[in-house]
Design a protein around this motif. Structure first.
Motif, short mmCIF file in Angstrom:
data_model
loop_
_atom_site.label_atom_id
_atom_site.label_comp_id
_atom_site.label_asym_id
_atom_site.label_seq_id
_atom_site.Cartn_x
_atom_site.Cartn_y
_atom_site.Cartn_z
N TYR A 112 31.57 -11.77 -10.96
CA TYR A 112 30.89 -10.90 -11.62
C TYR A 112 30.23 -9.60 -11.12
O TYR A 112 29.61 -8.90 -12.30
N ALA A 113 30.47 -8.62 -10.09
CA ALA A 113 29.44 -7.50 -10.20
C ALA A 113 30.28 -6.62 -11.58
O ALA A 113 29.51 -5.94 -11.75
N VAL A 114 31.56 -7.05 -11.45
CA VAL A 114 32.12 -6.04 -12.55
C VAL A 114 31.37 -6.50 -13.74
O VAL A 114 31.23 -5.19 -15.01
N LEU A 115 30.91 -7.48 -14.21
CA LEU A 115 30.64 -7.81 -15.42
C LEU A 115 29.08 -7.38 -15.12
O LEU A 115 28.42 -6.35 -16.61
N PHE A 116 28.17 -6.66 -14.74
CA PHE A 116 27.05 -6.42 -13.57
C PHE A 116 27.61 -4.57 -14.72
O PHE A 116 26.60 -4.26 -15.16
N VAL A 117 28.40 -4.51 -14.20
CA VAL A 117 29.13 -2.80 -14.37
C VAL A 117 29.33 -2.11 -16.11
O VAL A 117 28.61 -1.42 -16.60
N ILE A 118 29.55 -3.64 -16.29
CA ILE A 118 29.95 -3.45 -17.62
C ILE A 118 28.69 -3.06 -18.45
O ILE A 118 28.41 -2.40 -19.02
N GLY A 119 27.75 -4.04 -18.16
CA GLY A 119 25.90 -4.10 -18.53
C GLY A 119 25.34 -2.51 -18.66
O GLY A 119 25.25 -2.35 -18.82
N LEU A 120 26.12 -1.61 -17.11
CA LEU A 120 24.92 -0.90 -16.50
C LEU A 120 25.59 0.30 -17.80
O LEU A 120 24.90 1.75 -17.71
N LEU A 121 27.24 0.56 -18.08
CA LEU A 121 27.88 1.53 -19.23
C LEU A 121 26.96 1.45 -20.08
O LEU A 121 26.86 2.24 -20.48
N THR A 122 26.29 0.18 -20.67
CA THR A 122 26.31 0.07 -22.19
C THR A 122 24.91 -0.35 -21.46
O THR A 122 24.11 -0.48 -23.65
N SER A 123 23.93 -0.38 -21.12
CA SER A 123 22.31 -0.56 -21.69
C SER A 123 22.21 0.99 -21.85
O SER A 123 21.17 0.50 -22.79
N VAL A 124 22.93 2.36 -21.85
CA VAL A 124 22.23 3.02 -22.58
C VAL A 124 22.09 2.91 -24.60
O VAL A 124 21.78 3.34 -24.64
N HIS A 125 22.97 1.71 -24.90
CA HIS A 125 23.43 1.50 -26.63
C HIS A 125 21.96 0.30 -26.26
O HIS A 125 21.03 0.73 -27.73
N CYS A 126 21.76 -0.58 -25.32
CA CYS A 126 20.57 -1.00 -25.74
C CYS A 126 19.46 -0.08 -25.90
O CYS A 126 18.20 -0.41 -26.82
N ILE A 127 19.04 0.93 -25.25
CA ILE A 127 17.89 2.09 -25.50
C ILE A 127 18.23 2.48 -26.88
O ILE A 127 16.92 2.04 -27.67
#
Length: 426
Positions: A112-127
């Protein structure tokens, strides 16, 4: 009755239109307000005491910008060409291999740590996608402390994502989703991401019409629900039209269970929170130019992620595209014919497989040796779409059998389409 037409920046969807319209209608004297995110326009009819300055101020308070003219599409095209060039260079240099450490979300011992990283990388899209409505609704909420507003908003997002992920996991438990179907949905999601990135850099009316949008009625209902506070704003984010979000929802379906689906979305959303929370706190004090820079960087990353997603999912469906990267290992292994079968022996690499060359119409017996040191979340499942093969790899020797019937070169991949190699039939 006076009438003006303003160019409004950063409107991405029907929810943004509703947010702008509601903000302007609160100005005393405004009778009608009609926003159009495809044209980036706002048409307002008003009488005294309303004025153009007051209307513009209301738009800015809602989290959007006002410009005197539309974006220069010519400059945007130049930027996109440069981005594509940099992406090709990064791929050739192997820099994109950093994305190849993804887990299979259906594993019992998922990282699940890797899923966290995926979210971190794509959070710019959320913004980039819905920063305007999120910030505006949160600023107008009942909470006074900005830190509490941000925490409440992100707690709402975390709750919404987790519940939706659990429900989708239940759906996946009842309905089997094949890898080919997953690839097709991934292609659609990737195309939407590319379109979104292009539209964020310029004003392309045709592409904006192709961008996924919520029905206006649904966005209006969500906006009304959002008035209950920052938590409610975050809660409805789980239903926003968003490429990365919908891709992760697809993976939640693949989990095939409520708990695993909910956990996959929980850790993905958790990864998006640090940047979202920081932007939430900083947006009020950042100057407009600084916010524009952040959104332009987001647009570039959204565009690149979209291209990467398209490339991977085309490979997953068995559609061969011209490759801009080298083979994962650089090795080509040729089958040896012995009797009425041909045999191949190869080893799994941490960054992929080997290219194979076989003869047509002779059954292939492929022995793929896997060591624990090279097995990871991306390469632990092999997909040969041409022969309808999907095999979960285990440590030791894995036997893969198929009979090639047509000459040509076919792509085979990992389960996510990230690691791509070829089988050449001669």
């Amino acid at each position: 009755m006076k009438k003006i037409c303003l160019n409004v920046e950063s409107m991405k969807c029907a929810a943004c239109e509703t947010s702008v319209e509601n903000a302007v209608k609160k100005v005393d004297g405004v009778s009608t307000a009609k926003a159009n995110c495809e044209k980036n326009t706002l048409i307002v009819e008003f009488n005294d005491p309303a004025s153009e300055e007051l209307i513009k101020a209301a738009v800015i308070r809602a989290g959007y910008g006002i410009s005197d003219k539309q974006k220069n599409n010519k400059n945007s095209i130049y930027i996109l060409v440069i981005i594509l060039g940099l992406y090709v260079i990064a791929t050739q240099c192997g820099l994109t291999e950093a994305f190849q450490k993804f887990p299979t979300v259906s594993e019992e011992k998922v990282s699940y740590a890797v899923l966290f990283v995926i979210g971190l990388l794509t959070s710019v899209h959320c913004i980039a996608m819905c920063s305007g409505i999120n910030l505006a609704q949160s600023v107008n909420s009942s909470e006074k402390n900005p830190v509490l507003k941000g925490l409440s908003y992100n707690l709402g997002r975390l709750t919404g994502y987790t519940v939706v992920g659990g429900v989708l996991g239940l759906i996946g438990e009842a309905v089997a989703i094949t890898l080919k179907v997953r690839g097709i949905i991934g292609i659609i999601a990737g195309a939407f991401m590319v379109i979104t990135g292009v539209n964020m850099l310029g004003n392309f009316g045709l592409l904006k019409r192709l961008t996924p949008k919520m029905p206006k009625g649904l966005s209006t209902a969500m906006a009304k629900f959002s008035r209950h506070g920052s938590f409610a704003v975050g809660l409805v984010n789980a239903f926003m039209p968003c490429g990365p979000l919908q891709s992760m929802q697809l993976y939640a379906i693949a989990c095939g269970g409520f708990i695993s689906g909910a956990l996959s979305m929980f850790f993905f959303c958790l990864g998006t929170i640090p940047l979202m929370f920081t932007f939430f706190l900083a947006a009020g004090v950042l100057k407009k130019k600084a916010r524009d820079v952040m959104l332009n960087v987001s647009a570039v990353l959204v565009f690149v992620f979209g291209i990467y997603m398209l490339q991977n999912n085309f490979a997953l469906t068995g559609i061969s595209l011209p490759s801009i990267s080298q083979s994962s290992s650089g090795n080509i292994i040729t089958a040896t014919v012995n009797g009425d079968k041909q045999y191949i022996s190869s080893s799994l690499h941490s960054n992929g497989f080997d290219d194979l060359q076989v003869e047509a119409h002779i059954p292939v017996v492929w022995t793929l040796t896997v060591d624990s040191d090279t097995l990871n979340g991306c390469n632990n499942e092999i997909v040969i779409a041409e022969y309808n093969i999907q095999i979960k790899l285990q440590e030791g020797e894995n036997i893969i059998e198929f009979t090639p019937t047509e000459e040509g070169t076919f792509t085979y991949t990992c389960w996510m389409g990230m690691l791509k190699n070829t089988i050449t039939v001669v």
